[in-house]
Design a protein around this motif. Structure first.
Motif, PDB file in Angstrom:
ATOM      1  N   TYR B 682      -4.476  31.741  16.473  1.00 53.15           N
ATOM      2  CA  TYR B 682      -5.170  32.298  17.629  1.00 53.15           C
ATOM      3  C   TYR B 682      -6.453  32.986  17.176  1.00 53.15           C
ATOM      4  N   GLU B 683      -7.526  32.839  17.935  1.00 53.14           N
ATOM      5  CA  GLU B 683      -8.790  33.506  17.599  1.00 53.14           C
ATOM      6  C   GLU B 683      -9.505  33.969  18.862  1.00 53.14           C
ATOM      7  N   ASP B 684     -10.061  35.133  18.782  1.00 50.92           N
ATOM      8  CA  ASP B 684     -10.989  35.583  19.827  1.00 50.92           C
ATOM      9  C   ASP B 684     -11.997  36.501  19.143  1.00 50.92           C
ATOM     10  N   ASP B 685     -12.714  37.291  19.898  1.00 51.21           N
ATOM     11  CA  ASP B 685     -13.730  38.128  19.248  1.00 51.21           C
ATOM     12  C   ASP B 685     -13.125  39.323  18.527  1.00 51.21           C
ATOM     13  N   ASN B 690     -12.224  40.031  26.440  1.00 53.65           N
ATOM     14  CA  ASN B 690     -12.626  38.708  26.941  1.00 53.65           C
ATOM     15  C   ASN B 690     -11.471  37.713  26.916  1.00 53.65           C
ATOM     16  N   TYR B 691     -10.491  37.940  26.073  1.00 50.49           N
ATOM     17  CA  TYR B 691      -9.333  37.016  26.043  1.00 50.49           C
ATOM     18  C   TYR B 691      -8.625  36.991  27.391  1.00 50.49           C
ATOM     19  N   LEU B 695     -11.173  33.568  27.245  1.00 48.36           N
ATOM     20  CA  LEU B 695     -12.162  33.284  26.199  1.00 48.36           C
ATOM     21  C   LEU B 695     -11.527  33.428  24.822  1.00 48.36           C
ATOM     22  N   TYR B 696     -10.722  32.462  24.451  1.00 50.51           N
ATOM     23  CA  TYR B 696     -10.148  32.478  23.105  1.00 50.51           C
ATOM     24  C   TYR B 696      -9.990  31.047  22.612  1.00 50.51           C
ATOM     25  N   ARG B 697      -9.666  30.952  21.345  1.00 50.38           N
ATOM     26  CA  ARG B 697      -9.584  29.647  20.682  1.00 50.38           C
ATOM     27  C   ARG B 697      -8.201  29.472  20.085  1.00 50.38           C
ATOM     28  N   GLY B 722     -13.237  30.282  23.281  1.00 47.92           N
ATOM     29  CA  GLY B 722     -13.691  31.541  22.686  1.00 47.92           C
ATOM     30  C   GLY B 722     -14.414  31.323  21.384  1.00 47.92           C
TER      31      GLY B 722
END
Lengths: 737, 737
Positions: B682-685, B690-691, B695-697, B722
């Motif tokens: 999992y990735e976000d800022d 924003n998640y 907005l995440y990857r 994201g």
């Protein structure tokens, strides 16, 4: 949000007071209202009711007798100890009732029932629920919601509810008597007004219940002892046990049969040990845990013959029971609908607020137990995981909580009144839970706790609230401990060895057997003194065993010290040590007892109150208003006893092994002092309730110096409506050297 | 007797149900009514309300987010775990609400919040009040009224009331499932059906409150873990801390100033120790205990500069506070009318159910604390003699009791929402009390208790009820203990050294300094794995740290053993031992942690669940479904870690000393197993909310054998809304030997 949460009664209360409520969008500082319904019900006694008491149980409704108004109204007309509006209350929207009673900064609070962890209860939060004793916090066998204040008043919360009490803990933001704020973490260069305090001093007792109504009773008096006496008198006066109840008690193993019991009784006789009462443990029943209350015929094939044979030998029989009824009991079926929703040890729990339930049990008891002297009522305390849950329901509608708080009281009430008093036969017994207004019941509380120091503390704390307590002996690690424990027991309301489980006998520790026998025999010789002591409890409310803080010379000393701010290094009477002094106590009017125990097993400090005090055994003056050291060696292994100036101690001239033999027994009177004194010897038949009909005798004994300077004893019968009990006075022994 | 004691609502309820009440003169066996208002609110979730909830606080109203229905309704459609009429209730005349939930004889119950004395709560009576941890009995920092059953369901009492819970304790007389009566004291020749039991097995959970209304929520699922996940999802999903929150934390002395704090930060750098967050203790305020929340300018003359300099070094600042406001605070006057009747440490207690109160505080915080990463909220637990009394009143009308149960939650709710989420900045902090529905809050609970074994147990019990817990290190008796405690801390939700009082640093015990550094660096390398683990908490409700009973191979084993009635002498997996196994736990999806502690300081038993397990460090297969011994020596003083079959562990290729340096850092993936597996990274800022806007990857990592029999890693971005967070995968390391 609260509208739907107000009970009908609360809505009515709210409507009545709405004119004085301050409407506010912010803080509601009007949450407290003054209690303004104080009624002066007797001299120095005021009651007030908050909320609706209609469905609430009051402890006073279980009292052994109505208030002794005739005695109370001969006392001084003490003033109400608060300003009129000073005590306030709040009925909260979530069904709590809060009562707030102001205290001063230097005020100390004592009491709250049989608390084994100390007598001083200032600055503590207590939960007053009936429970096994474990770790303090208020929960105990007899969490009597009554406290006394060093300012000379007492407060009794007359409700069978769980109480939570905040004693001088908590600071209201609108109080004008809060301590100043102190920064705990100032920069190094900033001086503070004083040390930061983890528990800032509170200025009130705040007591709360979950309930609809609360009655509070305020007692005022000339001294702390006077306050306690009025509490006892208001609750019908103290208990007066039968004379045999003050003899020695022993219990046999739970699995003993009739022959084995007889054999133990014989051992006492053979070894020249006093014995008045023998107790049977659960195995006497056909089934126990839960109970049938019916004889186990394999062990006791002829109960009536067994009981009769014992009585012929002057021995009374006491029966263990707990209240939880087995399916195998013949009263089970009828009791079932009269019992609560939950069982205890799979036995049903009768609702003894119901007359039918009482009748069922007492009829069965009368039929099966004829000739029994009394009971040991076990397991009416119990941790949360024993007994019934707080939400259990009972057919009378009494709540599980109220039933838990009062079950021990209810049992005493039923057995005392319906089984014994009705037949004009006195009883003396044991119970593991008591509560408020119990002063009149001839039952002693006992515990599975077994810390000797705590057991001694219990003698003091019980004395503040109409409870009798026995620090019974069960076993010991060695002879010294055994002797010390047996000595304490012999100076308690019930001298009982409860060693059925350990199998210990008074003579089990060979090296101290003679000393143990001596102290039991000393108790027997003191029967005339002790019986009068209990008469004072009954007629005047004076506790037979008393905490030192109830003694004039002791508590005044404290006050002086507080004012003088003396240093504990240079003066052994520093406040902290004296207030917590619960390892010595008064036994009757004149004898102070300072047992050896635990870390102080063979030598200890004794704090002498003001006045002149004397060694009981030698009559040697030991002074007063100071601390002294006593050793077991100096006392030839006897318990340290001290007698106050002017005391007369009436005793049997010789020890008897059974109280029956004290009848008509000649007396000696020991006198301790320099100028004289007096003692009122109480006598009745020792066995019935005829004393309630005024059928008793008072012998006024006076010692004074004659013209030659010798002490002389004179005796006047000041009341002679009853039978003689003890014999003539054979001699005066002037103990003072 | 009860008519006057019924609230309006109860009268209405009574009128509605009067037709079914059985009139009776004897036992009222109709005291229980079936709960018949169950509503299925999501898959496997049912709610019912008893009484009137209008004025009652529910924990769910303080949840961080609304239920994640979209996730819940993708789960299996689990059945209601009871017969329709099986759960019953009673509104008693004395304002108690009782709920009765049946249990079976072989059913085991777990949970009830952060309990440090064990995970199994069958056959116990618990008082679920917020309190300092001391002796068990239910009172704890987070007494979440949620339990799970070995039968695969959970029950949540959604009320901010004190609860008293009787777990399989107590036997109703009308139950058909009571154990048989057994005579405890039979004559020697009578055989009994079985041994007498001190605590006969009960057949229900009976839960009670004093209140007007109670909402209960039942959760059902495919496994115990599934039940816990649904609880977390219903409460908005688990917390997702900022990436920096998962780095290393340290707190400086209460009296430290800005220079001293900077110096400590520098020491971490100089000694090559990771550090993400530094915490200040009370002395940062102008006054504390009670608090001003304003900077102590003598210690911190330029707060903004100080905070900015730290941020430049990649260090976040966390501030201690307790909620009780000093007269010297500039918000005191305005807060006074918005605060409760009682003070704590002479500071007023704001009523944060009031929007005006929240605004006052958060405005002041925003103004004075700009740049602060979060808070440590102290002393919202407290024994009875701290905090406010239960009868305290608050201007909103919320009761003192409800306020005590929820104050920790309220503080989290206010700070999280009003201070951080509103500004789209994540926070991570500490708090000393939590309660139900707290799953979404990025706050960890901590305690003054300091028993290492209990601290490890807390990791398990917290995982059952949406609570994060840190077994923070404070000090140690020796280097071994220090190392063991620091290792445990590094495998917990917050790796914090809270040694401000003892003055200890990670390097204070010379002989273990390298090992301590190693384990902190290992945590830093595990950030990619750990961050995804927390994402699973947030999105799927899976607790990041988990009790072993939530693991399939562990709990199934128990069931088998119960059925097989195996003997503990010949089989080390005997029921008793396994159920109480709380000294090992899961960390993320695949790593099992078995810390050394106390009596097991250098060697210990580890219970491996079913399946194949591997040593984390060497990849060596250690088997499954058995107990093994591990030693500190064999592990070169590293913490015992075991990895399950098929696990991928994504790690940074090298340790970083700050989480900021993990951004774009290359990764390695360790693989343990025989055939393959996968992991969703999992990735976000890492810093904003924003998640929540999707907005995440997600990077799907898969390991499988290629045609030559070699393991190969493949990566697919399955969602790319994201930013990237970590760097590319540099290598696959096949750990299995």
């Amino acid at each position: 949000m609260n509208k739907n949460h107000l009970s009908l009664n609360r809505i009515l209360t709210a409507l009545a007071t709405i004119a004085v409520l301050i409407p506010c969008g912010g803080a509601d500082l009007s949450d407290l209202k003054p209690v303004d319904s104080w009624k002066n019900v007797a001299r120095g006694i005021w009651t007030a009711s908050l909320g609706d008491m209609g469905g609430e149980l009051r402890y006073t409704q279980f009292a052994a007798a109505p208030p002794k108004f005739e005695v109370l109204n001969d006392l001084s007309d003490s003033k109400f100890p608060f300003a009129p509006d000073e005590i306030t209350y709040n009925l909260t929207p979530d069904n709590k009732i809060l009562l707030r009673i102001p205290t001063l900064a230097d005020e100390t609070l004592y009491g709250f029932g049989l608390q084994l962890d100390g007598i001083k209860k200032s600055r503590k939060v207590l939960t007053l629920n009936v429970d096994h004793w474990s770790k303090g916090g208020g929960r105990t066998h007899a969490p009597v919601p009554f406290y006394i204040s060093s300012r000379g008043y007492g407060v009794f919360f007359n409700t069978a509810r769980f109480l939570k009490i905040y004693n001088q803990i908590g600071n209201r933001k609108d109080s004008l008597r809060n301590p100043p704020e102190v920064d705990r973490n100032p920069p190094p260069d900033e001086k503070q007004s004083g040390p930061w305090q983890a528990l800032p001093q509170g200025d009130a007792v705040e007591a709360q219940i979950n309930g609809e109504g609360l009655e509070v009773i305020v007692f005022s008096g000339d001294s702390l002892l006077d306050v306690v006496c009025r509490y006892n008198l208001y609750n019908g006066g103290g208990a007066l046990p039968p004379l045999w109840g003050l003899g020695f008690w022993h219990r046999v193993h739970a699995h003993s049969n009739a022959d084995q019991t007889d054999h133990e009784v014989k051992q006492f006789k053979d070894r020249d040990f006093p014995l008045d009462v023998i107790g049977l443990e659960p195995g006497w029943m056909s089934k126990s845990y839960p109970c049938t209350f019916e004889w186990q015929k394999k062990r006791f094939p002829d109960p009536a013959g067994f009981i009769g044979d014992l009585l012929d030998k002057g021995i009374r029989l006491n029966l263990w029971e707990n209240p939880y009824i087995s399916k195998h009991s013949r009263i089970y079926e009828k009791m079932y609908p009269l019992s609560g929703s939950h069982m205890v040890w799979l036995g049903i729990v009768p609702d003894y607020t119901l007359p039918e339930a009482r009748q069922l049990l007492t009829n069965q008891h009368l039929q099966d137990h004829f000739g029994i002297s009394g009971y040991k009522i076990d397991e009416v305390d119990g941790y949360d995981f024993w007994l019934w849950p707080d939400h259990a329901t009972f057919p009378s509608g009494v709540s599980g909580e109220a039933m838990r708080q009062s079950y021990g009281l209810l049992m005493q009430n039923m057995l005392y009144n319906d089984l014994f008093r009705k037949r004009n036969v006195r009883t003396y017994g044991l119970v593991r839970a008591g509560n408020g207004a119990a002063s009149g019941y001839p039952f002693v509380i006992y515990s599975d706790a077994y810390d000797h120091s705590q057991f001694i503390t219990g003698l003091s704390t019980a004395s503040l609230c109409g409870i009798l307590w026995t620090p019974e002996a069960r076993s010991a690690g060695n002879g010294r401990e055994w002797l010390n424990r047996m000595q304490t027991v012999c100076f308690s309301p019930m001298a009982q060895l409860n060693a059925w489980s350990s199998g210990k006998k008074p003579w089990s520790y060979g090296n101290v057997t003679d000393s143990v026998r001596d102290v039991i025999k000393l108790r027997m010789r003191l029967l005339p003194y002790l019986y009068s002591t209990f008469a004072d409890y009954h007629f005047k409310g004076i506790p037979p065993i008393r905490a030192m803080i109830l003694e004039d010379g002791f508590s005044k000393l404290q006050d002086e010290l507080i004012n003088a701010k003396l240093d504990s290094e240079t003066n052994p009477y520093a406040m902290g040590r004296i207030i917590e002094k619960t390892d010595q106590f008064m036994f009757g009017p004149s004898i102070m007892v300072a047992p050896f125990y635990e870390s102080q097993a063979i030598a200890r400090q004794v704090q002498l109150p003001a006045g002149n005090w004397y060694d009981f055994y030698s009559g040697k003056a030991v002074g007063g208003n100071k601390s002294i050291t006593v050793t077991a060696e100096d006392l030839s292994d006897r318990i340290p006893l001290f007698v106050r100036e002017g005391a007369l101690i009436p005793m049997l001239t010789k020890a008897v092994n059974q109280s029956d033999k004290a009848y008509d027994h000649p007396l000696e009177v020991r006198f301790y002092g320099k100028t004289g004194g007096s003692f009122t010897l109480y006598e009745d038949d020792g066995r019935t309730f005829n004393y309630e009909k005024d059928l008793y005798r008072l012998r006024q004994l006076t010692v004074q110096k004659d013209q030659t300077g010798h002490f002389k004893l004179s005796e006047t019968i000041t009341k002679q409506d009853g039978p003689a009990l003890f014999g003539l006075i054979e001699k005066l022994i002037v103990m003072t050297q």
